[in-house]
Write an enzyme that holds these catalytic residues in place. Structure first.
Site, mmCIF file in Angstrom:
data_model
loop_
_atom_site.group_PDB
_atom_site.id
_atom_site.type_symbol
_atom_site.label_atom_id
_atom_site.label_comp_id
_atom_site.label_asym_id
_atom_site.label_seq_id
_atom_site.Cartn_x
_atom_site.Cartn_y
_atom_site.Cartn_z
ATOM 1 N NE ARG A 173 -4.974 16.868 6.624
ATOM 2 C CZ ARG A 173 -5.170 15.822 5.872
ATOM 3 N NH1 ARG A 173 -6.224 15.178 6.142
ATOM 4 N NH2 ARG A 173 -4.360 15.387 5.076
ATOM 5 N NE ARG A 177 -11.077 8.826 4.102
ATOM 6 C CZ ARG A 177 -10.210 8.150 3.399
ATOM 7 N NH1 ARG A 177 -10.745 6.828 3.129
ATOM 8 N NH2 ARG A 177 -8.977 8.661 3.188
ATOM 9 N NE ARG A 250 9.771 7.151 19.136
ATOM 10 C CZ ARG A 250 10.088 6.321 20.205
ATOM 11 N NH1 ARG A 250 11.011 6.506 20.825
ATOM 12 N NH2 ARG A 250 9.127 5.382 20.415
ATOM 13 N NE ARG A 281 3.260 -0.227 10.173
ATOM 14 C CZ ARG A 281 3.108 0.689 9.148
ATOM 15 N NH1 ARG A 281 2.033 0.909 8.351
ATOM 16 N NH2 ARG A 281 4.624 1.059 8.800
ATOM 17 C CD GLU A 301 6.487 -0.196 11.541
ATOM 18 O OE1 GLU A 301 6.036 0.804 11.609
ATOM 19 O OE2 GLU A 301 6.194 -0.803 10.327
ATOM 20 C CE1 TYR A 349 7.566 9.169 6.774
ATOM 21 C CE2 TYR A 349 5.732 10.298 5.624
ATOM 22 C CZ TYR A 349 6.279 9.045 5.948
ATOM 23 O OH TYR A 349 5.731 8.051 5.538
#
Length: 372
Positions: A173, A177, A250, A281, A301, A349
């Protein structure tokens, strides 16, 4: 022969630290070891220039679970930081998560109805009923503009593969918003511990024997002989000598820079979507704690392919890896004196609140079993 410790805890991250804290409260003797030269696992913060640098990437605490929120607040005071990242794409800055501000910046739409119409038109044109890959899944969820502006190149950098080669389930998903709200998380409780996450780890491990720079596998036989039970939070395949094969991850690489200015980018997190940037980022750490220091520290990163010499960050939960993990899981159930917990041992995770809840649940399960 009576052993020196009730529990040897391999790994001083959140799972191991919470477990050690709770078992110590129950009068159990614990030894916590970690192969790194510090405690805290991936939430460890390194102080530089008076700034708490999140050494292993940005960690923002958020939860809807009041029990977990109250639990962490025993050890630290949290500020009211709200994660509101920005996204740089094709030279333009956009708000995240996808909300009315994003849609106005992208299309000039001003009302929810206009934005919904735009998205639905694109889904109808580009979406498919049964997506076979990540690209088809994204197009079917949000349409072409959002996919190409925010998802395609960022995700391909993140996973090191073309979006058409990635499974659809990676994005089950995409939160959209239709309000002007840049709060990335929906959770009731959010913030950053004042003084960094080390404050929480120090509180959890207060009075508990800890040893850093200890590799469990270099002296395994001796270490196992010290305790009645082992709590193992490392890679599950490594524990079993990779007998069923190696699980895949990863990895990430971080490059820090100190800048002789007070403010570099005006926000804690800015995503760099375009493929021309090899990093995903830039984090400016002082903004997590509303710092006023004269200098600032940023971290770029970089996603990377993983090998055994690198840190394992994100499990690659495809069918092949899940088949391998299932074999290790079955093997772990035979190990009566070993408790496996945490993202590496469970090959999944976890957000911080989830891993704390998981550790607390494991302690309760053990305690209840002993009472029966």
């Amino acid at each position: 022969m009576e052993k020196k410790y009730d529990y040897l805890i391999v790994g001083a991250g959140l799972f191991g630290s919470v477990f050690a804290h709770e078992m110590t409260k129950r009068n159990k003797k614990c030894l916590v070891i970690d192969k790194r030269n510090h405690l805290g696992g991936n939430v460890y913060c390194e102080e530089k220039e008076g700034i708490n640098v999140h050494k292993y990437g940005a960690h923002i605490f958020h939860t809807n679970d009041k029990k977990i929120w109250d639990y962490v607040n025993q050890f630290a005071t949290f500020n009211n930081y709200i994660n509101s990242p920005l996204s740089l794409s094709k030279g333009n800055l956009y708000n995240l998560p996808f909300n009315m501000n994003t849609f106005y910046q992208l299309w000039g739409t001003k009302t929810p109805e206009e934005a919904k119409q735009k998205i639905n038109e694109q889904i109808a044109k580009y979406g498919v009923k049964s997506p076979n890959n990540l690209e088809e899944q994204a197009l079917s969820l949000v349409g072409k503009d959002i996919y190409e502006t925010f998802i395609k190149e960022y995700t391909e950098k993140q996973w090191g593969k073309k979006a058409t080669e990635l499974p659809a389930f990676i994005i089950k998903r995409l939160p959209v918003r239709f309000t002007y709200n840049n709060n990335y998380f929906n959770d009731i409780y959010q913030g950053i511990p004042i003084g960094g996450y080390n404050v929480i780890i120090d509180g959890l491990l207060k009075g508990i024997e800890t040893k850093t720079s200890i590799d469990f596998f270099e002296d395994r036989q001796h270490l196992e002989s010290l305790a009645n039970k082992i709590v193992y939070t490392g890679k599950i395949d490594e524990f079993f000598g990779y007998k069923f094969g190696q699980l895949e991850y990863r990895s990430l690489r971080f490059e820090n820079e100190v800048h002789d200015i007070e403010n570099y980018q005006g926000n804690a997190v800015v995503n760099y979507n375009d493929a021309q940037y090899s990093y995903t980022r830039i984090i400016e750490h002082k903004h997590f704690e509303f710092g006023k220091q004269e200098k600032t520290i940023i971290t770029r990163e970089y996603p990377e392919n993983w090998d055994r010499g690198k840190e394992a960050y994100y499990p690659i939960n495809n069918d092949d890896n899940q088949k391998v993990f299932k074999q290790y899981k079955e093997e772990s159930l035979k190990s009566k004196n070993v408790i496996f917990g945490g993202r590496l041992a469970e090959y999944r995770y976890y957000d911080m609140h989830q891993i704390i809840a998981s550790s607390l649940a494991k302690v309760e399960e053990i305690s209840k079993r002993k009472q029966e």
